[in-house]
Write a protein that holds these residues in place. Structure first.
Motif, PDB file in Angstrom:
ATOM      1  N   ALA A 102     -13.091-100.959   8.041  1.00 17.98           N
ATOM      2  CA  ALA A 102     -12.212 -99.648   8.351  1.00 17.98           C
ATOM      3  C   ALA A 102     -10.989-100.228   8.989  1.00 17.98           C
ATOM      4  O   ALA A 102      -9.716 -99.520   8.397  1.00 17.98           O
ATOM      5  N   PHE A 103     -10.579-101.436   9.675  1.00 17.32           N
ATOM      6  CA  PHE A 103      -9.459-101.802   9.758  1.00 17.32           C
ATOM      7  C   PHE A 103      -8.615-102.137   8.306  1.00 17.32           C
ATOM      8  O   PHE A 103      -7.461-101.809   8.191  1.00 17.32           O
ATOM      9  N   PHE A 104      -9.201-102.702   7.494  1.00 20.63           N
ATOM     10  CA  PHE A 104      -8.553-103.101   6.361  1.00 20.63           C
ATOM     11  C   PHE A 104      -8.178-101.786   5.413  1.00 20.63           C
ATOM     12  O   PHE A 104      -6.859-101.786   5.112  1.00 20.63           O
ATOM     13  N   HIS A 105      -8.885-100.817   5.499  1.00 21.98           N
ATOM     14  CA  HIS A 105      -8.403 -99.284   4.987  1.00 21.98           C
ATOM     15  C   HIS A 105      -7.600 -98.809   5.632  1.00 21.98           C
ATOM     16  O   HIS A 105      -6.299 -98.048   5.113  1.00 21.98           O
ATOM     17  N   ALA A 106      -7.682 -98.649   6.914  1.00 18.50           N
ATOM     18  CA  ALA A 106      -6.609 -98.003   7.462  1.00 18.50           C
ATOM     19  C   ALA A 106      -5.116 -98.728   7.832  1.00 18.50           C
ATOM     20  O   ALA A 106      -4.034 -98.108   7.660  1.00 18.50           O
ATOM     21  N   GLY A 157      -5.657 -93.905  12.550  1.00 18.38           N
ATOM     22  CA  GLY A 157      -7.209 -94.576  12.349  1.00 18.38           C
ATOM     23  C   GLY A 157      -7.031 -96.046  12.909  1.00 18.38           C
ATOM     24  O   GLY A 157      -8.098 -96.453  13.550  1.00 18.38           O
ATOM     25  N   LEU A 158      -5.916 -96.814  12.867  1.00 17.82           N
ATOM     26  CA  LEU A 158      -5.764 -97.975  13.541  1.00 17.82           C
ATOM     27  C   LEU A 158      -5.697 -97.849  15.026  1.00 17.82           C
ATOM     28  O   LEU A 158      -6.353 -98.597  15.601  1.00 17.82           O
ATOM     29  N   ARG A 159      -5.112 -96.719  15.589  1.00 15.88           N
ATOM     30  CA  ARG A 159      -5.015 -96.532  17.242  1.00 15.88           C
ATOM     31  C   ARG A 159      -6.466 -96.670  17.634  1.00 15.88           C
ATOM     32  O   ARG A 159      -6.808 -96.803  18.694  1.00 15.88           O
ATOM     33  N   ALA A 160      -7.395 -95.704  16.849  1.00 13.30           N
ATOM     34  CA  ALA A 160      -8.726 -95.547  17.102  1.00 13.30           C
ATOM     35  C   ALA A 160      -9.463 -96.892  17.344  1.00 13.30           C
ATOM     36  O   ALA A 160     -10.600 -96.974  17.895  1.00 13.30           O
ATOM     37  N   LEU A 161      -9.031 -98.027  16.545  1.00  6.71           N
ATOM     38  CA  LEU A 161      -9.829 -99.235  16.402  1.00  6.71           C
ATOM     39  C   LEU A 161      -9.452-100.163  17.408  1.00  6.71           C
ATOM     40  O   LEU A 161     -10.266-101.208  17.599  1.00  6.71           O
ATOM     41  N   LEU A 162      -8.157-100.003  17.888  1.00  4.33           N
ATOM     42  CA  LEU A 162      -7.632-101.161  18.758  1.00  4.33           C
ATOM     43  C   LEU A 162      -7.833-100.905  20.276  1.00  4.33           C
ATOM     44  O   LEU A 162      -7.597 -99.666  20.846  1.00  4.33           O
ATOM     45  N   THR A 163      -7.948-102.137  20.914  1.00  2.00           N
ATOM     46  CA  THR A 163      -7.566-101.841  22.510  1.00  2.00           C
ATOM     47  C   THR A 163      -6.128-101.627  22.765  1.00  2.00           C
ATOM     48  O   THR A 163      -5.238-101.922  22.088  1.00  2.00           O
ATOM     49  N   HIS A 164      -5.855-101.401  23.888  1.00  2.00           N
ATOM     50  CA  HIS A 164      -4.316-101.010  24.373  1.00  2.00           C
ATOM     51  C   HIS A 164      -3.891-102.580  24.403  1.00  2.00           C
ATOM     52  O   HIS A 164      -2.363-102.407  23.967  1.00  2.00           O
ATOM     53  N   ALA A 207      -9.694-106.447  20.005  1.00  2.00           N
ATOM     54  CA  ALA A 207      -9.021-107.028  21.278  1.00  2.00           C
ATOM     55  C   ALA A 207      -8.021-108.083  20.519  1.00  2.00           C
ATOM     56  O   ALA A 207      -6.930-108.140  21.203  1.00  2.00           O
ATOM     57  N   ALA A 208      -8.289-108.611  19.516  1.00  2.00           N
ATOM     58  CA  ALA A 208      -7.464-109.570  18.984  1.00  2.00           C
ATOM     59  C   ALA A 208      -7.452-109.859  17.573  1.00  2.00           C
ATOM     60  O   ALA A 208      -8.869-109.828  16.739  1.00  2.00           O
ATOM     61  N   ILE A 209      -6.407-110.173  16.618  1.00  2.00           N
ATOM     62  CA  ILE A 209      -6.658-110.221  15.226  1.00  2.00           C
ATOM     63  C   ILE A 209      -6.112-111.447  15.042  1.00  2.00           C
ATOM     64  O   ILE A 209      -5.119-112.027  15.362  1.00  2.00           O
ATOM     65  N   TYR A 210      -7.098-112.355  14.031  1.00  2.00           N
ATOM     66  CA  TYR A 210      -6.385-113.722  13.710  1.00  2.00           C
ATOM     67  C   TYR A 210      -6.206-113.620  12.250  1.00  2.00           C
ATOM     68  O   TYR A 210      -7.355-113.618  11.498  1.00  2.00           O
ATOM     69  N   ILE A 211      -5.097-113.865  11.757  1.00  2.00           N
ATOM     70  CA  ILE A 211      -4.690-113.944  10.401  1.00  2.00           C
ATOM     71  C   ILE A 211      -4.124-115.199   9.893  1.00  2.00           C
ATOM     72  O   ILE A 211      -3.169-115.719  10.432  1.00  2.00           O
ATOM     73  N   THR A 212      -4.928-115.808   8.902  1.00  2.00           N
ATOM     74  CA  THR A 212      -4.596-117.092   8.545  1.00  2.00           C
ATOM     75  C   THR A 212      -4.156-117.075   7.050  1.00  2.00           C
ATOM     76  O   THR A 212      -4.853-116.504   6.023  1.00  2.00           O
TER      77      THR A 212
END
Length: 302
Positions: free
Chosen positions: A188-192, A200-207, A284-289
């Protein structure tokens, strides 16, 4: 007819070398110890290779406890490397993340309960605290054996492990995420994020979501963490406007050091892994390498 001068060489090749077998039986565990100590798979492989060279210099069949001997060798080699590694990370360009390790699809085959988030927490520990915590709490090495490895009294090792445990306690996962839920959130995150779907992203993420991105100064990445849902949404909106004609390709969802995520190819050329820390059903956290030096072993999976 075989020459007598060649017979010893042929025997060594055709007959199993018990010393080699002893080492190979321990290799997977030694590699996991080295990786957890260093956060780098390349350095971990170098450490294990050095341990093999040292092991080859002794008669392994006469070592009473090969596992303990090899654990001690690898740990001490790691401690030597950690001195220079900490110095390098102080001058690292942007955020440093551990090398992403893709885990087996079967949850029962997980080697330990450490997550990428906990690996980052381990960076706050001293080398001795990290060694004591990993060997005792994660790999189940007896205190007496750790004491011999680190040249400390068992009571001192116990204190090191307790102190380390206290430091990382707050970073232990508080929410158990089922694999199917993690894969669903990752997709869902990838597509949004790649379709400019900000709601769609807002609905997936914490504040208070945070993004950390590791490019190592070799490819484009965020130099500093991005904190807060509004800043994160503005960032993704900007990326979408800039790269709308260069869509990313989802290679496959994976689990990276205990966190759900995926492997993708961004803008048609950059390999990337993305991992998510999930709290109560939201990211709550996204780690991109993106650092190519950390993705060589990932490229083999694509």
């Amino acid at each position: 007819m075989v020459s007598e001068s060649l017979t010893p060489w042929i025997m060594r090749v055709t007959q199993p070398d018990k010393s080699t077998d002893l080492f190979e039986a321990q290799r997977p565990r030694l590699l996991r110890i080295a990786y957890r100590m260093l956060g780098s798979m390349t350095e971990a492989e170098d450490i294990v290779q050095e341990a093999w060279l040292r092991w080859a210099g002794v008669d392994g069949t006469n070592v009473r406890e090969p596992a303990a001997y090899l654990n001690r060798t690898v740990t001490r080699l790691c401690l030597d490397v950690m001195k220079s590694a900490r110095a390098r990370r102080e001058t690292y360009f942007g955020s440093w993340l551990p090398d992403p390790i893709v885990e087996p699809e079967n949850d029962d085959m997980r080697f330990d309960e450490l997550t990428l988030t906990l690996m980052l927490a381990l960076e706050r520990l001293s080398p001795l605290e990290r060694a004591a915590f990993l060997l005792h709490d994660v790999f189940g090495v007896p205190l007496d054996e750790i004491a011999e490895t680190l040249n400390r009294e068992p009571s001192a090792i116990r204190q090191l492990a307790v102190r380390a445990r206290r430091h990382v306690q707050e970073d232990r996962p508080r929410f158990k995420v089922a694999r199917e839920d993690g894969d669903r959130i990752a997709r869902a995150f990838f597509h949004a994020s790649t379709n400019g779907d900000l709601e769609g992203l807002r609905a997936l993420l914490t504040h208070d979501v945070v993004i950390r991105s590791d490019g190592g100064g070799k490819v484009l990445a965020f130099r500093n963490p991005i904190v807060g849902i509004d800043r994160v949404l503005r960032m993704f909106a900007g990326l979408y406007r800039k790269h709308v004609s260069q869509s990313a390709i989802l290679i496959r969802p994976v689990w990276i050091d205990g966190l759900p995520g995926y492997i993708s190819r961004e803008h048609g050329k950059f390999l990337q892994t993305t991992a998510f820390e999930i709290a109560d059903g939201r990211i709550a956290a996204i780690y991109i390498t993106r650092n190519p030096d950390k993705l060589a072993h990932i490229a083999e999976l694509t």
